[in-house]
Motif scaffolding. Structure first.
Motif, PDB file in Angstrom:
ATOM      1  N   PRO A 195       0.812  -1.219   0.000  1.00 21.37           N
ATOM      2  CA  PRO A 195       0.000   0.000   0.000  1.00 21.37           C
ATOM      3  C   PRO A 195       0.844   1.268   0.000  1.00 21.37           C
ATOM      4  O   PRO A 195       0.454   2.281  -0.588  1.00 21.37           O
ATOM      5  N   ASP A 196       2.009   1.242   0.640  1.00 14.97           N
ATOM      6  CA  ASP A 196       2.933   2.375   0.607  1.00 14.97           C
ATOM      7  C   ASP A 196       4.348   1.852   0.801  1.00 14.97           C
ATOM      8  O   ASP A 196       4.559   0.686   1.156  1.00 14.97           O
ATOM      9  N   ALA A 197       5.326   2.731   0.593  1.00 15.93           N
ATOM     10  CA  ALA A 197       6.721   2.309   0.582  1.00 15.93           C
ATOM     11  C   ALA A 197       7.229   1.862   1.948  1.00 15.93           C
ATOM     12  O   ALA A 197       8.191   1.086   2.031  1.00 15.93           O
ATOM     13  N   THR A 198       6.623   2.341   3.011  1.00 23.57           N
ATOM     14  CA  THR A 198       7.133   2.046   4.357  1.00 23.57           C
ATOM     15  C   THR A 198       6.506   0.824   5.001  1.00 23.57           C
ATOM     16  O   THR A 198       7.031   0.289   5.962  1.00 23.57           O
ATOM     17  N   SER A 199       5.375   0.369   4.487  1.00 23.50           N
ATOM     18  CA  SER A 199       4.668  -0.745   5.107  1.00 23.50           C
ATOM     19  C   SER A 199       5.209  -2.082   4.625  1.00 23.50           C
ATOM     20  O   SER A 199       5.859  -2.178   3.580  1.00 23.50           O
ATOM     21  N   SER A 200       4.935  -3.133   5.396  1.00 24.00           N
ATOM     22  CA  SER A 200       5.325  -4.489   5.018  1.00 24.00           C
ATOM     23  C   SER A 200       4.262  -5.090   4.101  1.00 24.00           C
ATOM     24  O   SER A 200       3.076  -4.779   4.245  1.00 24.00           O
ATOM     25  N   PRO A 201       4.657  -5.943   3.177  1.00 21.67           N
ATOM     26  CA  PRO A 201       3.661  -6.550   2.276  1.00 21.67           C
ATOM     27  C   PRO A 201       2.727  -7.490   3.027  1.00 21.67           C
ATOM     28  O   PRO A 201       3.128  -8.168   3.974  1.00 21.67           O
ATOM     29  N   PRO A 203       0.495 -10.838   3.640  1.00 20.95           N
ATOM     30  CA  PRO A 203       0.755 -12.243   3.271  1.00 20.95           C
ATOM     31  C   PRO A 203       0.183 -12.633   1.913  1.00 20.95           C
ATOM     32  O   PRO A 203       0.811 -13.420   1.179  1.00 20.95           O
ATOM     33  N   CYS A 204      -0.978 -12.114   1.572  1.00 18.34           N
ATOM     34  CA  CYS A 204      -1.559 -12.426   0.251  1.00 18.34           C
ATOM     35  C   CYS A 204      -0.699 -11.853  -0.873  1.00 18.34           C
ATOM     36  O   CYS A 204      -0.540 -12.480  -1.928  1.00 18.34           O
ATOM     37  N   SER A 205      -0.136 -10.670  -0.644  1.00 22.41           N
ATOM     38  CA  SER A 205       0.753 -10.065  -1.636  1.00 22.41           C
ATOM     39  C   SER A 205       2.031 -10.873  -1.775  1.00 22.41           C
ATOM     40  O   SER A 205       2.546 -11.059  -2.889  1.00 22.41           O
ATOM     41  N   ILE A 206       2.553 -11.346  -0.646  1.00 23.25           N
ATOM     42  CA  ILE A 206       3.752 -12.191  -0.677  1.00 23.25           C
ATOM     43  C   ILE A 206       3.478 -13.464  -1.457  1.00 23.25           C
ATOM     44  O   ILE A 206       4.294 -13.891  -2.294  1.00 23.25           O
ATOM     45  N   TRP A 207       2.337 -14.080  -1.190  1.00 26.73           N
ATOM     46  CA  TRP A 207       1.970 -15.327  -1.866  1.00 26.73           C
ATOM     47  C   TRP A 207       1.862 -15.103  -3.373  1.00 26.73           C
ATOM     48  O   TRP A 207       2.387 -15.894  -4.168  1.00 26.73           O
ATOM     49  N   LEU A 208       1.189 -14.025  -3.783  1.00 28.35           N
ATOM     50  CA  LEU A 208       1.004 -13.735  -5.206  1.00 28.35           C
ATOM     51  C   LEU A 208       2.327 -13.392  -5.874  1.00 28.35           C
ATOM     52  O   LEU A 208       2.632 -13.898  -6.959  1.00 28.35           O
ATOM     53  N   ALA A 209       3.130 -12.566  -5.222  1.00 29.53           N
ATOM     54  CA  ALA A 209       4.423 -12.172  -5.792  1.00 29.53           C
ATOM     55  C   ALA A 209       5.346 -13.380  -5.926  1.00 29.53           C
ATOM     56  O   ALA A 209       6.036 -13.541  -6.943  1.00 29.53           O
ATOM     57  N   GLY A 210       5.358 -14.249  -4.915  1.00 31.33           N
ATOM     58  CA  GLY A 210       6.186 -15.440  -4.980  1.00 31.33           C
ATOM     59  C   GLY A 210       5.763 -16.379  -6.089  1.00 31.33           C
ATOM     60  O   GLY A 210       6.608 -16.955  -6.787  1.00 31.33           O
ATOM     61  N   GLY A 211       4.450 -16.537  -6.259  1.00 30.80           N
ATOM     62  CA  GLY A 211       3.953 -17.414  -7.314  1.00 30.80           C
ATOM     63  C   GLY A 211       4.295 -16.900  -8.702  1.00 30.80           C
ATOM     64  O   GLY A 211       4.738 -17.672  -9.571  1.00 30.80           O
ATOM     65  N   PHE A 279       8.004 -18.699  -0.598  1.00 29.86           N
ATOM     66  CA  PHE A 279       8.242 -17.304  -0.239  1.00 29.86           C
ATOM     67  C   PHE A 279       7.409 -16.885   0.967  1.00 29.86           C
ATOM     68  O   PHE A 279       7.883 -16.150   1.834  1.00 29.86           O
ATOM     69  N   LEU A 280       6.177 -17.345   1.019  1.00 34.71           N
ATOM     70  CA  LEU A 280       5.319 -17.002   2.165  1.00 34.71           C
ATOM     71  C   LEU A 280       5.899 -17.593   3.449  1.00 34.71           C
ATOM     72  O   LEU A 280       5.966 -16.905   4.484  1.00 34.71           O
ATOM     73  N   THR A 281       6.329 -18.840   3.396  1.00 35.22           N
ATOM     74  CA  THR A 281       6.942 -19.475   4.568  1.00 35.22           C
ATOM     75  C   THR A 281       8.217 -18.746   4.975  1.00 35.22           C
ATOM     76  O   THR A 281       8.471 -18.514   6.169  1.00 35.22           O
ATOM     77  N   TYR A 282       9.002 -18.365   3.999  1.00 36.45           N
ATOM     78  CA  TYR A 282      10.259 -17.652   4.252  1.00 36.45           C
ATOM     79  C   TYR A 282      10.003 -16.308   4.948  1.00 36.45           C
ATOM     80  O   TYR A 282      10.632 -15.996   5.962  1.00 36.45           O
ATOM     81  N   GLU A 283       9.088 -15.528   4.415  1.00 37.69           N
ATOM     82  CA  GLU A 283       8.826 -14.199   4.973  1.00 37.69           C
ATOM     83  C   GLU A 283       8.194 -14.292   6.360  1.00 37.69           C
ATOM     84  O   GLU A 283       8.555 -13.529   7.269  1.00 37.69           O
ATOM     85  N   LEU A 284       7.268 -15.212   6.536  1.00 39.49           N
ATOM     86  CA  LEU A 284       6.634 -15.364   7.852  1.00 39.49           C
ATOM     87  C   LEU A 284       7.636 -15.851   8.893  1.00 39.49           C
ATOM     88  O   LEU A 284       7.583 -15.448  10.052  1.00 39.49           O
ATOM     89  N   SER A 285       8.548 -16.706   8.473  1.00 41.11           N
ATOM     90  CA  SER A 285       9.587 -17.183   9.392  1.00 41.11           C
ATOM     91  C   SER A 285      10.504 -16.046   9.811  1.00 41.11           C
ATOM     92  O   SER A 285      10.877 -15.926  10.989  1.00 41.11           O
ATOM     93  N   LEU A 286      10.880 -15.197   8.842  1.00 41.11           N
ATOM     94  CA  LEU A 286      11.710 -14.044   9.167  1.00 41.11           C
ATOM     95  C   LEU A 286      11.013 -13.112  10.153  1.00 41.11           C
ATOM     96  O   LEU A 286      11.624 -12.639  11.118  1.00 41.11           O
ATOM     97  N   GLN A 287       9.735 -12.845   9.912  1.00 43.20           N
ATOM     98  CA  GLN A 287       8.985 -11.980  10.809  1.00 43.20           C
ATOM     99  C   GLN A 287       8.905 -12.567  12.212  1.00 43.20           C
ATOM    100  O   GLN A 287       9.020 -11.852  13.206  1.00 43.20           O
ATOM    101  N   PHE A 288       8.729 -13.888  12.289  1.00 46.12           N
ATOM    102  CA  PHE A 288       8.623 -14.536  13.588  1.00 46.12           C
ATOM    103  C   PHE A 288       9.934 -14.428  14.374  1.00 46.12           C
ATOM    104  O   PHE A 288       9.945 -14.052  15.544  1.00 46.12           O
ATOM    105  N   PHE A 289      11.048 -14.720  13.729  1.00 47.13           N
ATOM    106  CA  PHE A 289      12.329 -14.704  14.425  1.00 47.13           C
ATOM    107  C   PHE A 289      12.778 -13.280  14.761  1.00 47.13           C
ATOM    108  O   PHE A 289      13.465 -13.066  15.761  1.00 47.13           O
ATOM    109  N   ARG A 290      12.388 -12.305  13.930  1.00 49.06           N
ATOM    110  CA  ARG A 290      12.734 -10.925  14.258  1.00 49.06           C
ATOM    111  C   ARG A 290      11.957 -10.388  15.427  1.00 49.06           C
ATOM    112  O   ARG A 290      12.395  -9.455  16.109  1.00 49.06           O
ATOM    113  N   SER A 291      10.781 -10.979  15.664  1.00 50.53           N
ATOM    114  CA  SER A 291       9.939 -10.511  16.784  1.00 50.53           C
ATOM    115  C   SER A 291      10.375 -11.096  18.121  1.00 50.53           C
ATOM    116  O   SER A 291       9.888 -10.664  19.176  1.00 50.53           O
ATOM    117  N   LEU A 292      11.248 -12.098  18.104  1.00 48.40           N
ATOM    118  CA  LEU A 292      11.694 -12.732  19.361  1.00 48.40           C
ATOM    119  C   LEU A 292      12.644 -11.813  20.150  1.00 48.40           C
ATOM    120  O   LEU A 292      13.369 -11.040  19.584  1.00 48.40           O
TER     121      LEU A 292
END
Length: 292
Positions: A195-201, A203-211, A279-292
């Protein structure tokens, strides 16, 4: 890019006697039942988690090192040139892991491919001076390998360590540009769908972009994938190709330009859900580990 080809696509690219994908599928089913489509898949399935972890981990760490070197901050966003370098290095690294896995898979899938054998038939008693008639017939090739471990062991014994990397040159030609056209389109699509340059994509956008990135990557990599598959299947009975260039020229002369696009449509269809999930698994995993 570990190929998740089933038996039909591998044989369509590297085998002989198939008019098209449908004919290949029907032939395999008629001769080998439904199990023929899953030959050689145990080894790639067992190793694909390790492979994808290594690939995505290497890509992330390479980006971090490039950002640290160029901008003095490992968290600084990479530009397109940085992403291109990281993608190409990832493709080069992936060959070291993926080449033996692809080789074993293809050898196991191709060992039931019928081969053209020269069948000598005597048209009478040769001692009486009668002519010998040479006739070509299709006979099933013997099953050389009992499974993945036996396949690896046999290749090491007969061809040495370099035998496990048969076709690695063609795999480099596939994976270096292939991963570039994997990660770059993914990044572009993710940026477009945000939606804007500063926000994170989302999950649906990640899934579509990865596909979409997966489909683009696999379609453009198909010609090199055909050459790789033929090189890796080549040493099964009698070596046919002297090298990558000879394989390309011989394939073109005997089967035309269309041979290099065998399986492109299947690659495009299959590449979408496979890459979208990764790609969705990769991005969600990164978000999870960064939040720890």
């Amino acid at each position: 890019m570990i190929s998740s080809q089933d038996g039909s696509e591998t044989r369509l690219q590297a085998g002989r006697g198939y008019r098209n994908m449908l004919h290949c599928i029907l032939t395999i089913y008629r001769k080998e039942t439904v199990m023929g489509f899953f030959k050689g898949m145990s080894f790639p399935l067992a190793s694909i988690t390790v492979y994808n972890s290594a690939v995505f981990g290497f890509f992330s760490n390479t980006q971090r090192l490039i950002s640290q070197y160029r901008y003095g901050d490992g968290r600084h966003p990479c530009g397109m040139l940085d992403l291109t370098v990281a993608s190409m290095l990832t493709g080069l690294m992936s060959v070291g892991i993926g080449a033996p896995v692809d080789l074993v898979k293809i050898r196991l899938q191709m060992q039931t491919q019928t081969v053209l054998a020269e069948n000598l038939q005597l048209a009478g008693n040769a001692s009486n001076g009668t002519n010998i008639r040479l006739r070509s017939v299709d006979v099933p090739s013997p099953s050389l390998y009992r499974g993945p471990i036996h396949c690896v062991s046999s290749i090491l014994q007969t061809e040495g360590l370099q035998g496990l990397y048969r076709g690695a040159g063609a795999m480099i030609l596939r994976d270096v540009p292939g991963y570039t056209l994997y990660f770059i389109p993914y990044t572009i699509f993710c940026n477009l769908l945000k939606p804007d340059a500063t926000s994170s994509p989302h999950p649906c956008s990640i899934w579509l972009a990865g596909g979409l990135a997966g489909s683009i990557s696999w379609v453009t990599a198909t010609p090199a994938d055909v050459v790789k598959s033929r090189m890796q299947a080549d040493a099964q009975l009698q070596r046919k190709y002297r090298g990558i260039l000879h394989c390309i020229i011989h394939s073109y002369k005997t089967e035309g330009i269309r041979v290099f696009f065998c399986g492109a449509s299947v690659n495009a269809i299959r590449g979408f859900p496979m890459s979208a999930t990764m790609f969705l698994t990769y991005e969600l995993s990164l978000q999870f580990f960064r939040s720890l």
